[in-house]
Design a protein around this motif. Sequence first.
Motif, PDB file in Angstrom:
ATOM      1  N   LEU A  13      28.789  36.801  31.290  1.00 20.05           N
ATOM      2  CA  LEU A  13      29.261  37.423  32.517  1.00 20.05           C
ATOM      3  C   LEU A  13      28.254  38.470  32.969  1.00 20.05           C
ATOM      4  O   LEU A  13      28.612  39.552  33.396  1.00 20.05           O
ATOM      5  CB  LEU A  13      30.639  38.061  32.275  1.00 20.05           C
ATOM      6  N   ASP A  53      40.394  42.068  36.557  1.00 13.95           N
ATOM      7  CA  ASP A  53      39.028  41.579  36.734  1.00 13.95           C
ATOM      8  C   ASP A  53      38.226  42.646  37.473  1.00 13.95           C
ATOM      9  O   ASP A  53      38.797  43.623  37.991  1.00 13.95           O
ATOM     10  CB  ASP A  53      39.037  40.265  37.516  1.00 13.95           C
ATOM     11  N   PRO A  55      33.902  43.625  39.225  1.00 12.15           N
ATOM     12  CA  PRO A  55      32.544  43.185  39.550  1.00 12.15           C
ATOM     13  C   PRO A  55      31.612  43.315  38.345  1.00 12.15           C
ATOM     14  O   PRO A  55      31.882  44.027  37.379  1.00 12.15           O
ATOM     15  CB  PRO A  55      32.114  44.147  40.667  1.00 12.15           C
ATOM     16  N   THR A  56      30.489  42.614  38.426  1.00 16.25           N
ATOM     17  CA  THR A  56      29.377  42.777  37.502  1.00 16.25           C
ATOM     18  C   THR A  56      28.348  43.682  38.168  1.00 16.25           C
ATOM     19  O   THR A  56      28.048  43.524  39.349  1.00 16.25           O
ATOM     20  CB  THR A  56      28.742  41.426  37.170  1.00 16.25           C
ATOM     21  N   ARG A 116      29.842  43.989  32.860  1.00 15.65           N
ATOM     22  CA  ARG A 116      31.111  43.679  33.503  1.00 15.65           C
ATOM     23  C   ARG A 116      32.229  44.361  32.739  1.00 15.65           C
ATOM     24  O   ARG A 116      32.178  44.468  31.518  1.00 15.65           O
ATOM     25  CB  ARG A 116      31.348  42.168  33.535  1.00 15.65           C
ATOM     26  N   ASP A 120      37.137  47.561  36.334  1.00 16.59           N
ATOM     27  CA  ASP A 120      38.173  46.538  36.457  1.00 16.59           C
ATOM     28  C   ASP A 120      39.321  47.051  37.322  1.00 16.59           C
ATOM     29  O   ASP A 120      39.661  48.236  37.308  1.00 16.59           O
ATOM     30  CB  ASP A 120      38.715  46.154  35.083  1.00 16.59           C
TER      31      ASP A 120
END
Length: 512
Positions: A13, A53, A55-56, A116, A120
Amino acid sequence: MHVKNALRWLAGLGVAGAWVAATAIPAGAAAPAELAVYVADTTVAIGGPGLVDGPTVAASESVVLHEPTMTFDATDLAGVVDVAEPDGFGDCTSPSARVLVCTKPYEVSLDEGGLRGLFDVVLEAAPGAEAGDSGKLKVTFGAQGLAPVSHEGTVRVGDGVDVAAGPDVKLSAAPGQAFTASPRVANVGETAVEGVTVLFENDEELHPGTRYSNCRYSGDDVRSCTFGGTLRPGATYAGAFAFVLDPANVAPSDELASVRWLTNAEYEDLVAYLEDRGVSPGEPGTEGEVALTEVAGVEAGRVQADIDPFDNSSLLEITVTGQHGVDLAAVGDTAAGAAGDTVAVEVGVVNNGPADLDTNGSGEPVTSVRVAIPTGTTAVAAPAECFPLKGGGMDPDHPGEPGARDYLCLPAISLAAGEADLVTFQLRIDEVLADATGTVTINGEDAPTFERDTDPANDTAKIVVNPSGGGGGGLPVTGAATGAAAAAGGLLLAAGVAGYVIARRRRLRFIA
């Protein structure tokens, strides 16, 4: 057992291929690090607990960020998906409706490898949202002294369904044998599931026996298979997948495969993510379709997402039967010269077969190679993958340091039958002695050690300088015949014992 990281073909990821760079730096100015951010397309289940979830993030070079900030703008997702901070963090504020600003009150180290999980959020289907509704989530990443960057991802909602993997499957096969594996999937929810995709992560010794047209392949590895049709609530389904065990596999041993089931909408998100990163999801086969039993006719289904993705995986455990072992042998060398000369000796380990040896599962080298420098000589140059032995132990801080009397060398993490892994020492002849002898020892007390060597008698070889019977360099004295070979270089070795990643300077060659 070779237990490899599940789903490594997803390529992690880390840094995505669709980075958005900061603005250009004026000519003549020192270029600061550039930030990068990527947010993947996502499907959120209606009626589910919400999806955590984020972003990276990455930087063009190693940098320490001071109070990095991520802004989530969900304006376009009104009535589709709500975005909230996970409970208990307290890093975010909402300056306006549907905008969330999250700041880490500490320093964060970042580099090109990407990170990542730093920012979150919880994505949850909004009340009244219907399957197929979607919108854009815009994220903006910034830190003190660096230009901010932004990226948009599509977030959609799907009917909440619940698929679950069946029990682990246990099989047995001999090297080179074809077999069929039938992993199961069940619809344990109350809503019909309209199509599923299974992801495979197999040990390298498991090859596809048939290349199905509804599956994707990368080289000799199956990555995924997609099925249409309807999975009825309460029903269980199974596929019959043809595999072949590599004929060079060690026996007896164990091999492993992991399977994970997704809805087809979730698989679409995964493919988009991979393609954004420049990673191919694989090429389809051409040998007919593999089917799930009890699946009805194929039809276009509604968008769906799993409300409980934590029960979607199972294992295929293959016991490799028979007797098909590995004989590792030490490789020595000879050299000759006058006092003051520097001579090269090439030493290491060879796999006499008949099976290939692969330790990718543990990440350790196939064995350790202990090298004792011949009397009357000094090692004036040593390979970077060889560590001096001092006080009875390996010195991990000085790889390739000259002058030691003993070294521990760490070879590759795989060695095919007939392949040798060799390194070169440069020895200065301080005193001409007939038959000045050193040794090469494998599978000794030094970790790592290959414990199933079929012939321990050849685990020691000699390094002889100025042999009384004549001879020159480059001739192994282990009894293995020499032959023309292809050399390979540029590999990286993860040296678990030393905690280093070492640039490989050894020669990999096949011994005839």
